[in-house]
Scaffold this motif. Sequence first.
Motif, mmCIF file in Angstrom:
data_model
loop_
_atom_site.group_PDB
_atom_site.id
_atom_site.type_symbol
_atom_site.label_atom_id
_atom_site.label_comp_id
_atom_site.label_asym_id
_atom_site.label_seq_id
_atom_site.Cartn_x
_atom_site.Cartn_y
_atom_site.Cartn_z
ATOM 1 N N VAL A 133 9.892 61.219 59.258
ATOM 2 C CA VAL A 133 8.621 60.692 58.755
ATOM 3 C C VAL A 133 8.809 59.271 58.235
ATOM 4 C CG1 VAL A 133 6.923 60.935 56.895
ATOM 5 C CG2 VAL A 133 7.561 62.913 58.265
ATOM 6 N N ALA A 134 9.899 59.029 57.526
ATOM 7 C CA ALA A 134 10.147 57.694 56.981
ATOM 8 C C ALA A 134 10.275 56.662 58.095
ATOM 9 C CB ALA A 134 11.414 57.712 56.127
ATOM 10 N N LEU A 135 11.019 56.982 59.132
ATOM 11 C CA LEU A 135 11.198 56.033 60.230
ATOM 12 C C LEU A 135 9.903 55.828 61.005
ATOM 13 C CD1 LEU A 135 14.725 57.084 61.573
ATOM 14 C CD2 LEU A 135 14.124 55.424 59.804
ATOM 15 N N GLU A 136 9.111 56.892 61.139
ATOM 16 C CA GLU A 136 7.832 56.766 61.830
ATOM 17 C C GLU A 136 6.861 55.921 61.011
ATOM 18 O OE1 GLU A 136 4.948 57.151 64.730
ATOM 19 O OE2 GLU A 136 7.105 57.485 64.783
ATOM 20 N N ARG A 137 6.887 56.069 59.690
ATOM 21 C CA ARG A 137 6.028 55.228 58.852
ATOM 22 C C ARG A 137 6.442 53.765 58.959
ATOM 23 N NH1 ARG A 137 5.725 59.245 53.601
ATOM 24 N NH2 ARG A 137 3.856 60.386 54.256
ATOM 25 N N LEU A 138 7.730 53.505 58.987
ATOM 26 C CA LEU A 138 8.184 52.131 59.168
ATOM 27 C C LEU A 138 7.618 51.536 60.451
ATOM 28 C CD1 LEU A 138 11.984 51.938 58.198
ATOM 29 C CD2 LEU A 138 10.094 50.650 57.187
ATOM 30 N N ARG A 139 7.637 52.332 61.520
ATOM 31 C CA ARG A 139 7.179 51.826 62.817
ATOM 32 C C ARG A 139 5.665 51.688 62.873
ATOM 33 N NH1 ARG A 139 4.717 53.327 67.134
ATOM 34 N NH2 ARG A 139 4.392 55.422 66.290
ATOM 35 N N SER A 140 4.949 52.772 62.509
ATOM 36 C CA SER A 140 3.504 52.791 62.745
ATOM 37 C C SER A 140 2.706 52.048 61.675
ATOM 38 C CB SER A 140 3.013 54.238 62.842
ATOM 39 O OG SER A 140 3.261 54.946 61.638
ATOM 40 N N ARG A 141 3.159 52.096 60.421
ATOM 41 C CA ARG A 141 2.394 51.458 59.343
ATOM 42 C C ARG A 141 2.816 50.023 59.084
ATOM 43 N NH1 ARG A 141 1.810 56.115 54.620
ATOM 44 N NH2 ARG A 141 0.662 57.637 55.870
ATOM 45 N N TYR A 142 4.107 49.768 59.193
ATOM 46 C CA TYR A 142 4.610 48.460 58.803
ATOM 47 C C TYR A 142 5.172 47.660 59.969
ATOM 48 C CZ TYR A 142 4.244 51.096 54.500
ATOM 49 O OH TYR A 142 3.776 51.887 53.481
ATOM 50 N N GLY A 143 5.083 48.209 61.184
ATOM 51 C CA GLY A 143 5.470 47.470 62.374
ATOM 52 C C GLY A 143 6.940 47.123 62.434
ATOM 53 N N VAL A 144 7.799 47.976 61.871
ATOM 54 C CA VAL A 144 9.238 47.714 61.860
ATOM 55 C C VAL A 144 9.945 48.819 62.642
ATOM 56 C CG1 VAL A 144 11.284 47.348 60.435
ATOM 57 C CG2 VAL A 144 9.036 46.649 59.585
ATOM 58 N N ARG A 145 10.626 48.432 63.710
ATOM 59 C CA ARG A 145 11.428 49.401 64.466
ATOM 60 C C ARG A 145 12.885 49.290 64.024
ATOM 61 N NH1 ARG A 145 10.838 48.339 70.572
ATOM 62 N NH2 ARG A 145 11.100 46.204 69.795
ATOM 63 N N VAL A 146 13.509 50.442 63.809
ATOM 64 C CA VAL A 146 14.909 50.452 63.394
ATOM 65 C C VAL A 146 15.683 51.424 64.272
ATOM 66 C CG1 VAL A 146 14.406 49.844 60.997
ATOM 67 C CG2 VAL A 146 14.528 52.250 61.657
ATOM 68 N N ASP A 147 16.972 51.216 64.321
ATOM 69 C CA ASP A 147 17.885 52.125 65.013
ATOM 70 C C ASP A 147 18.747 52.835 63.973
ATOM 71 O OD1 ASP A 147 17.001 51.241 67.551
ATOM 72 O OD2 ASP A 147 18.365 49.517 67.428
ATOM 73 N N VAL A 148 18.944 54.120 64.173
ATOM 74 C CA VAL A 148 19.830 54.891 63.299
ATOM 75 C C VAL A 148 21.254 54.757 63.817
ATOM 76 C CG1 VAL A 148 20.391 57.184 62.427
ATOM 77 C CG2 VAL A 148 17.998 56.507 62.685
ATOM 78 N N VAL A 149 22.172 54.408 62.923
ATOM 79 C CA VAL A 149 23.581 54.253 63.296
ATOM 80 C C VAL A 149 24.411 55.218 62.460
ATOM 81 C CG1 VAL A 149 23.278 51.851 63.990
ATOM 82 C CG2 VAL A 149 23.877 52.377 61.626
ATOM 83 N N ALA A 150 25.655 55.396 62.866
ATOM 84 C CA ALA A 150 26.541 56.316 62.146
ATOM 85 C C ALA A 150 26.748 55.825 60.713
ATOM 86 C CB ALA A 150 27.876 56.422 62.867
ATOM 87 N N HIS A 151 26.597 56.753 59.782
ATOM 88 C CA HIS A 151 26.789 56.394 58.372
ATOM 89 C C HIS A 151 28.279 56.321 58.064
ATOM 90 C CE1 HIS A 151 27.177 57.616 54.013
ATOM 91 N NE2 HIS A 151 26.470 56.519 53.946
ATOM 92 N N LYS A 152 28.665 55.259 57.375
ATOM 93 C CA LYS A 152 30.064 55.069 57.011
ATOM 94 C C LYS A 152 30.257 55.349 55.526
ATOM 95 C CE LYS A 152 30.642 51.310 60.388
ATOM 96 N NZ LYS A 152 30.978 49.865 60.539
ATOM 97 N N VAL A 153 31.374 55.971 55.190
ATOM 98 C CA VAL A 153 31.722 56.137 53.785
ATOM 99 C C VAL A 153 32.649 54.993 53.389
ATOM 100 C CG1 VAL A 153 31.460 58.639 53.886
ATOM 101 C CG2 VAL A 153 33.715 57.614 54.260
ATOM 102 N N SER A 154 32.774 54.754 52.106
ATOM 103 C CA SER A 154 33.557 53.620 51.600
ATOM 104 C C SER A 154 35.035 53.989 51.550
ATOM 105 C CB SER A 154 33.049 53.220 50.211
ATOM 106 O OG SER A 154 31.689 52.858 50.265
ATOM 107 N N LEU A 155 35.759 53.675 52.626
ATOM 108 C CA LEU A 155 37.193 53.963 52.688
ATOM 109 C C LEU A 155 37.983 52.871 51.977
ATOM 110 C CD1 LEU A 155 37.464 55.146 56.412
ATOM 111 C CD2 LEU A 155 37.169 56.545 54.372
ATOM 112 N N ARG A 156 39.203 53.186 51.621
ATOM 113 C CA ARG A 156 40.116 52.245 50.965
ATOM 114 C C ARG A 156 41.496 52.365 51.616
ATOM 115 N NH1 ARG A 156 35.872 50.999 49.218
ATOM 116 N NH2 ARG A 156 35.165 50.874 47.050
ATOM 117 N N GLU A 157 42.359 51.383 51.312
ATOM 118 C CA GLU A 157 43.758 51.436 51.746
ATOM 119 C C GLU A 157 44.658 51.314 50.525
ATOM 120 O OE1 GLU A 157 42.907 48.986 55.924
ATOM 121 O OE2 GLU A 157 44.131 48.087 54.350
#
Length: 735
Positions: free
Chosen positions: A500-524
Amino acid sequence: MGEKTGTYPGAAGRAAAADRPSHVRNVVLVGHSGSGKTTLVEALALATGAVNRAGRVEDGSALSDHDEIEHRQQRSVQLSLVPVEWDGIKINLLDAPGYADFVGELRAGLRAADAALFVVSAAEGTEGISGATRTVWEECAAVGMPRAIVITHLEAARADFDEMTESCRAVFGGDSPESVLPLYLPLLGPEGPDGHRPVTGLTGLLSQQVFDYSPGRRTESAPAPDQLPLLQAARNRLIEGIIAESEDETLMDRYLGGEEIDVKTLVEDLERAVARGTFHPVLAAAPAQEGAKEGLGTVELLELITGGFPTPLEREIPAVTSPDGRGRPPLTCDPAGPLAAEVIKTSSDPYVGRISLIRVFSGTLRPDETVHVSGHGLADRGHEDHDVDERVGALSAPFGKQQRPLPQAIAGDLACVAKLAHAETGDTLSAKGEPLLMEPWTMPDPLLPVAIQAHSKADEDKLSQGLARLVAEDPTMRLEQNPDTHQVVLWCLGEAHRDVALERLRSRYGVRVDVVAHKVSLRETFASRAAGRGRHVKQSGGHGQYAICEIEVEPLPGGSGIEFVDKVVGGAVPRQFIPSVEKGVRAQAARGVAAGYPLVDVRVTLLDGKAHSVDSSDAAFQTAGALALREAATEARVHLLEPVAEVQVLVSDDYVGAVMSDLSGRRGRVVGTEQSGAGRTFVRAEVPEIEIGRYAVDLRSLSHGTGRFSRTYVRHEPMPPQLADRIREQDENNT
């Protein structure tokens, strides 16, 4: 209740502004998706004369017209308000979504309402009472909110009112099953070819009258002789349940002594018990048949709402303070009192713009006045705190797609305000000269991360504004700009909430987005001690660059960060360049030394070096420090560290074993369990965050909607070597 034949106000059914709090009832409808809440709202609107038989308002639009997103989802995704009038009482019906992903809309409805109707489907039996519905019942019980139960879908072939009532008693009655009892018994029509006997009316247990809906209108008559034995048994049970909740302690003795208790006394005691939230009547309802003016049980339900549910005067108003935290005296539901209203819901209309649904708790809200907007304390979710003055425009009452003008909104009533530029859901509106801040209601924590990126350059230019408007509407959503992974992350309640959030972005606010893999904050970090030498020597005419430094790196306990120690002797590295080496080391640590993740928990000791009287410089020693750290990394094992969270799961005892097994399968360590009330257990475990990205979805499936969890970052710890190698390989392939 059960004594009226029903009146049909016609045009009066279209509720206008209330003139006093005692003439208002605010009711939220609760139930899982498909239980029949929206159909019930339509049936009540028809019975009050607010819509015609086709469910249309006077402009021809449907009361239940859904927006494009709801059509795509095939379910309600937002709280809707339908104000109607019955017997001179304005009833604000709040239809809350039943799907768990939109529990934020439900919580908003509970905040705005003074009583709740729990809608359950007879077609689904006990399984129709979802775990989420049970949880909401418990939440209402904790605050003493009055509740009644409406059984729908009695027309289904295998629907059984008695069986469903017993299920409600078992689920909702808890330790007091006699507090959940029917007020009416269904009147069954003749058996059809399939053997099913349809429900054609209701028999009032207190009035001992039959209300028959089969002729197309509600008629009243005495019960047939063969109905009396069953009727009497159920009636006695109801009377005993009412008397048990009565404030008149002599009533039970009189009843047991054989005295016939006056029906009027029973009705008054029933209404008081319902309003106190100690007795929960069960009713039945169905949409109107072809040509009928009202649906089965709608008149009885309207009588319960107007006679048994509390007025706003009987509700304790949430605590208020001044915006700077100073205490204020408790408010009362007084139209002449200080203004205290709250934004319950924020939505967008393509023609009107932002629309705010307001509950007025104290005072009177009028058009064209300036009010103070106080923030809601959700800055951690991307919602700013507010402390500004803003002018209120026109007030209106929604009805279908219409917005009907209102002259004012008094304490206890609900209204819509268009084009409030700053106010967001949860904000307080108060008098300009007497600003107030209401205690916020509890919002569910969004725990499903969704990483997004703009689809194109044009979308990138509009993304920031679109996201700001999106989270302004929905306080259950959190916007994160992750400084470690450089990802834009929307934290949602579930997959449907995400869609619903992504559809609202597209239909109401004219913003298309792509979903990408979520990254966690890794360390070394370094797994062992190592030495490194950084040599930065260049000669290119004129001043060259000359810096050499030798360092030693050793691991430190988790959480230590980066330590830099100077052990140079004899001025091998001039004093003015030692901070330069440290700066270079820390800059390289932030960039990483193996897989490109920040280096943490090491001590870097500067042991020796060389400088040139002319060619050495701050920049040269920064570069040498970075080179030395990189060389040391080639001489040691470097661990990849992953974040670990403490996960606290509250789950029904029936699913504790499955939850613990699932957590173990996610490389989790269960660290303890404890009972949390009857039939519930808290399970505490430490789980790598990379394993719980979808846990919000998976736990719901695993626990049949009864489980909830929270997560808190604990520490970073080494990742298993095989998993670390896979992560490094993926990173290399992506670069």
